[in-house]
Design an enzyme around this catalytic site. Structure first.
Site, PDB file in Angstrom:
ATOM      1  CB  ILE A 274      46.569  22.880  69.776  1.00  0.00           C
ATOM      2  CG1 ILE A 274      45.462  21.610  70.332  1.00  0.00           C
ATOM      3  CG2 ILE A 274      47.419  22.803  70.953  1.00  0.00           C
ATOM      4  CD1 ILE A 274      44.849  20.797  70.690  1.00  0.00           C
TER       5      ILE A 274
ATOM      6  N   GLY B  14      29.763  20.692  76.410  1.00  0.00           N
ATOM      7  CA  GLY B  14      30.265  21.489  75.776  1.00  0.00           C
ATOM      8  C   GLY B  14      32.213  20.703  75.507  1.00  0.00           C
TER       9      GLY B  14
ATOM     10  CG  ASP C 176      38.394  14.434  68.594  1.00  0.00           C
ATOM     11  OD1 ASP C 176      37.343  14.809  67.884  1.00  0.00           O
ATOM     12  OD2 ASP C 176      38.314  15.369  69.691  1.00  0.00           O
TER      13      ASP C 176
ATOM     14  CG  HIS D 282      33.266  43.370  43.232  1.00  0.00           C
ATOM     15  ND1 HIS D 282      34.374  42.796  43.461  1.00  0.00           N
ATOM     16  CD2 HIS D 282      33.248  44.949  43.432  1.00  0.00           C
ATOM     17  CE1 HIS D 282      35.474  43.924  43.173  1.00  0.00           C
ATOM     18  NE2 HIS D 282      34.297  45.452  43.682  1.00  0.00           N
TER      19      HIS D 282
ATOM     20  CB  ALA E  69      34.016  19.727  67.181  1.00  0.00           C
TER      21      ALA E  69
ATOM     22  CE  LYS F 207      40.115  29.358  67.606  1.00  0.00           C
ATOM     23  NZ  LYS F 207      40.509  27.862  67.262  1.00  0.00           N
TER      24      LYS F 207
ATOM     25  N   GLY G  38      49.072  15.904  69.708  1.00  0.00           N
ATOM     26  CA  GLY G  38      47.776  15.646  68.777  1.00  0.00           C
ATOM     27  C   GLY G  38      47.340  14.662  70.003  1.00  0.00           C
TER      28      GLY G  38
HETATM   29  P1  NAI Z   1      48.214  17.923  65.363  1.00  0.00           P
HETATM   30  O1  NAI Z   1      48.049  15.927  65.117  1.00  0.00           O
HETATM   31  O2  NAI Z   1      47.339  18.940  64.202  1.00  0.00           O
HETATM   32  O3  NAI Z   1      49.728  18.465  65.484  1.00  0.00           O
HETATM   33  C1  NAI Z   1      51.070  17.519  66.739  1.00  0.00           C
HETATM   34  C2  NAI Z   1      52.574  17.621  65.792  1.00  0.00           C
HETATM   35  O4  NAI Z   1      53.292  18.016  66.909  1.00  0.00           O
HETATM   36  C3  NAI Z   1      52.022  17.480  64.838  1.00  0.00           C
HETATM   37  O5  NAI Z   1      52.875  18.402  62.841  1.00  0.00           O
HETATM   38  C4  NAI Z   1      53.553  16.370  64.444  1.00  0.00           C
HETATM   39  O6  NAI Z   1      54.260  16.332  63.691  1.00  0.00           O
HETATM   40  C5  NAI Z   1      54.219  17.047  65.940  1.00  0.00           C
HETATM   41  N1  NAI Z   1      54.449  15.941  66.922  1.00  0.00           N
HETATM   42  C6  NAI Z   1      54.581  14.559  67.164  1.00  0.00           C
HETATM   43  N2  NAI Z   1      55.767  13.976  68.681  1.00  0.00           N
HETATM   44  C7  NAI Z   1      56.482  14.876  67.886  1.00  0.00           C
HETATM   45  C8  NAI Z   1      57.194  15.435  69.019  1.00  0.00           C
HETATM   46  N3  NAI Z   1      57.798  14.011  69.960  1.00  0.00           N
HETATM   47  N4  NAI Z   1      57.977  16.162  68.964  1.00  0.00           N
HETATM   48  C9  NAI Z   1      58.038  17.285  68.025  1.00  0.00           C
HETATM   49  N5  NAI Z   1      56.865  16.622  67.580  1.00  0.00           N
HETATM   50  C10 NAI Z   1      55.712  16.249  67.582  1.00  0.00           C
HETATM   51  O7  NAI Z   1      48.215  17.938  67.514  1.00  0.00           O
HETATM   52  P2  NAI Z   1      47.183  18.855  68.313  1.00  0.00           P
HETATM   53  O8  NAI Z   1      48.195  20.263  67.223  1.00  0.00           O
HETATM   54  O9  NAI Z   1      47.938  18.702  69.543  1.00  0.00           O
HETATM   55  O10 NAI Z   1      45.785  19.296  68.383  1.00  0.00           O
HETATM   56  C11 NAI Z   1      44.966  18.486  68.488  1.00  0.00           C
HETATM   57  C12 NAI Z   1      43.545  17.847  67.906  1.00  0.00           C
HETATM   58  O11 NAI Z   1      43.290  18.869  68.149  1.00  0.00           O
HETATM   59  C13 NAI Z   1      43.802  18.004  66.284  1.00  0.00           C
HETATM   60  O12 NAI Z   1      42.829  16.303  66.146  1.00  0.00           O
HETATM   61  C14 NAI Z   1      43.801  19.210  65.850  1.00  0.00           C
HETATM   62  O13 NAI Z   1      42.419  18.662  64.629  1.00  0.00           O
HETATM   63  C15 NAI Z   1      42.463  19.912  66.797  1.00  0.00           C
HETATM   64  N6  NAI Z   1      41.731  20.938  66.918  1.00  0.00           N
HETATM   65  C16 NAI Z   1      41.485  21.340  65.731  1.00  0.00           C
HETATM   66  C17 NAI Z   1      42.089  22.721  65.405  1.00  0.00           C
HETATM   67  C18 NAI Z   1      41.245  24.104  64.737  1.00  0.00           C
HETATM   68  O14 NAI Z   1      40.278  23.023  63.846  1.00  0.00           O
HETATM   69  N7  NAI Z   1      41.738  25.038  64.981  1.00  0.00           N
HETATM   70  C19 NAI Z   1      42.425  23.747  66.691  1.00  0.00           C
HETATM   71  C20 NAI Z   1      43.516  22.928  67.395  1.00  0.00           C
HETATM   72  C21 NAI Z   1      43.190  21.229  67.882  1.00  0.00           C
END
Ligand code: NAI
Length: 458
Positions: free
Chosen positions: A187, A39, A309, A442, A317, A51, A269
């Site tokens: 996240i 998973g 990834d 609707h 995912a 979720k 990230g």
């Molecule tokens: P992210 O890439 O979404 O966001 C990271 C944020 O951190 C960006 O806004 C960036 O500008 C900021 N950042 C980077 N370095 C920084 C620093 N030193 N200080 C302050 N801000 C900084 O990454 P996140 O939220 O960690 O998610 C990781 C992955 O997990 C993503 O690729 C995302 O697509 C995936 N994910 C998807 C979800 C969904 O589809 N609902 C839910 C959770 C995660």
């Protein structure tokens, strides 16, 4: 030969387990190696657990804030430890479901760390827990890990436990009084949303001038306002310069400031995980740590594919699912290609955000001639019936010349469920005229797509 497989998959997350399942189903002798739990991050410490958390928060919020709807409840409380326990139950159920799928499709599950060791006459050799296996093909689906920046104090904080990633925060049973989130991406926002609902004071420090990364600017700003109203503090265009037990220091316009922090979430990230996989033994090409793949998910080495990834493309995912299917189809000789232009994305905050395709900014940057149609969600009867003071919008990006939908961006209830419909329209290149002929149920909030289309000056 018992240890000879048609396909050996490294990593049992969404890309890996689905590839193994599809391959097994098609009659290939498949194995999947997983060092933790089937998973992967999605099921164990990402999409699904978050979720479960967010649904509990939504129920708690509804119970407390529904006076305007004629509902008053007293004595409402939330027990975070119980939310974590329920999350664990959900995860266990789904992980065992993946195990069942492996069995049903005659996939061998190898528990342990897999390492590629080279080639033999029969194929690629891989060791898992001291045992050697051979496979005619490999699919690398080793996923990603959180980026841990070289900010002073972060490493020590992770070791001591007050700095967490998505993994630790989803298992934490206490409710921090002060939670500082570094990174206002997906996240960060989802966790800020949950902990804000259950009583933490949350501060989000983001280095950009907007939250939610590539999300449409207007939508990102509506989301920001909603969470500011709920009491989340945002420090935008701020750079974290140090973390210590009890506080986080940051720089704002050259000035150094600090904020109290009982716990810190690191969400800046993720990066592809390719460490110690033995890729060099067969010469798999990587770029900035991610495995380079073509549109058929092939690497530079014939017979070796990569999905999810680990190829560093779109870390979602559902992208991984499709990539793994593309990889397996190509292994089976069924030509299939991966397309990335209509992959929907969702942020499960409250209000939810759903997006697909071009944004206003990306379309303009590409010099596309587009019509932008933005309407309030209040154009949908169900939205008004169910939302007091909702400020959601639906924004469509339409190609003027070909009259085709290029992108859709929604913030509001059910956006997460509506967006796939818009993705279908973008993917199948439906024209505005043919979408206008569709009958939407609707009253549903999904009708907003139709409303926005008819508002478009095209
Ligand atoms: P992210 O890439 O979404 O966001 C990271 C944020 O951190 C960006 O806004 C960036 O500008 C900021 N950042 C980077 N370095 C920084 C620093 N030193 N200080 C302050 N801000 C900084 O990454 P996140 O939220 O960690 O998610 C990781 C992955 O997990 C993503 O690729 C995302 O697509 C995936 N994910 C998807 C979800 C969904 O589809 N609902 C839910 C959770 C995660």
């Amino acid at each position: 030969m018992e240890n000879l497989f048609d396909l050996l998959v490294i990593g049992g997350g969404p890309a890996g387990y689905l590839a193994a399942e599809r391959a097994g189903h098609a009659g290939m002798k498949a194995a999947v190696a997983e060092k933790r739990a089937l998973g992967g991050v999605c099921l164990n410490e990402g999409c699904i657990p978050s979720k479960a958390f967010l649904n509990s928060a939504k129920m708690y919020d509804h119970a407390r804030h529904s006076e305007a709807y004629g509902v008053t409840a007293t004595g409402v409380s939330i027990d975070h430890a119980k939310v974590v326990a329920r999350k664990n139950k959900v995860v266990k159920q789904l992980v065992s479901g993946v195990g069942m799928k492996m069995k049903q499709n005659h996939v061998t599950v190898l528990n342990g760390v897999a390492k590629i060791t080279g080639r033999s006459a029969e194929g690629f050799t891989v060791t898992v827990e001291g045992q050697t296996y051979t496979a005619k093909r490999l699919l690398i689906a080793s996923g990603s890990v959180p980026v841990v920046p070289p900010i002073p104090g972060v490493k020590e904080g992770v070791a001591a436990g007050y700095v967490m990633t998505n993994r630790e925060i989803l298992d934490m049973t206490e409710v921090p009084k002060e939670l500082v989130v570094i990174g206002g991406g997906v996240i960060g926002l989802e966790m800020a949303s949950y902990f804000n609902s259950i009583g933490s004071h949350v501060t989000v420090i983001e280095m950009l001038d907007k939250i939610a990364g590539p999300t449409d600017r207007e939508i990102s700003s509506i989301l920001l306002k909603n969470y500011q109203k709920k009491g989340v503090d945002f420090k935008l265009s701020c750079k974290v310069v140090g973390v210590s037990e009890g506080s986080v220091s940051y720089e704002e316009k050259g000035e150094q400031k600090s904020v109290k922090a009982d716990k810190v979430l690191l969400s800046i990230g993720r990066r592809a995980f390719t460490q110690d996989l033995g890729l060099e033994t067969i010469g798999v090409y990587t770029e900035r740590g991610a495995i380079v793949t073509d549109e058929q998910m092939r690497t530079n080495v014939a017979g070796v594919y990569a999905a999810g990834d680990v190829n560093g493309k779109i870390m979602l995912a559902h992208t991984a699912y499709r990539e793994s299917e593309v990889a397996v189809n190509n292994m089976l000789g069924r030509k299939d290609v991966m397309r990335y232009h209509a992959i929907p994305s969702v942020i499960y905050t409250n209000p939810e955000v759903g997006a697909v395709g071009e944004t206003e900014e990306s379309a303009k940057a590409k010099g596309m001639d587009v019509e932008i149609s933005t309407v309030s969600m209040k154009y949908a009867g169900r939205y008004v019936a169910e939302e007091e003071n909702g400020d959601g919008i639906c924004k469509l990006i339409i190609d003027k010349k070909y009259k085709r939908l290029l992108g859709a961006h929604l913030i509001g209830s059910y956006a997460s469920e509506i967006i796939y419909g818009a993705a279908l329209m973008v993917e199948t290149e439906m024209t505005v005229d043919s979408i206008k002929e569709l009958v939407f149920p609707h009253p549903t909030v999904s009708e907003i797509i139709r409303e926005a289309l008819f508002e478009a000056k095209i």
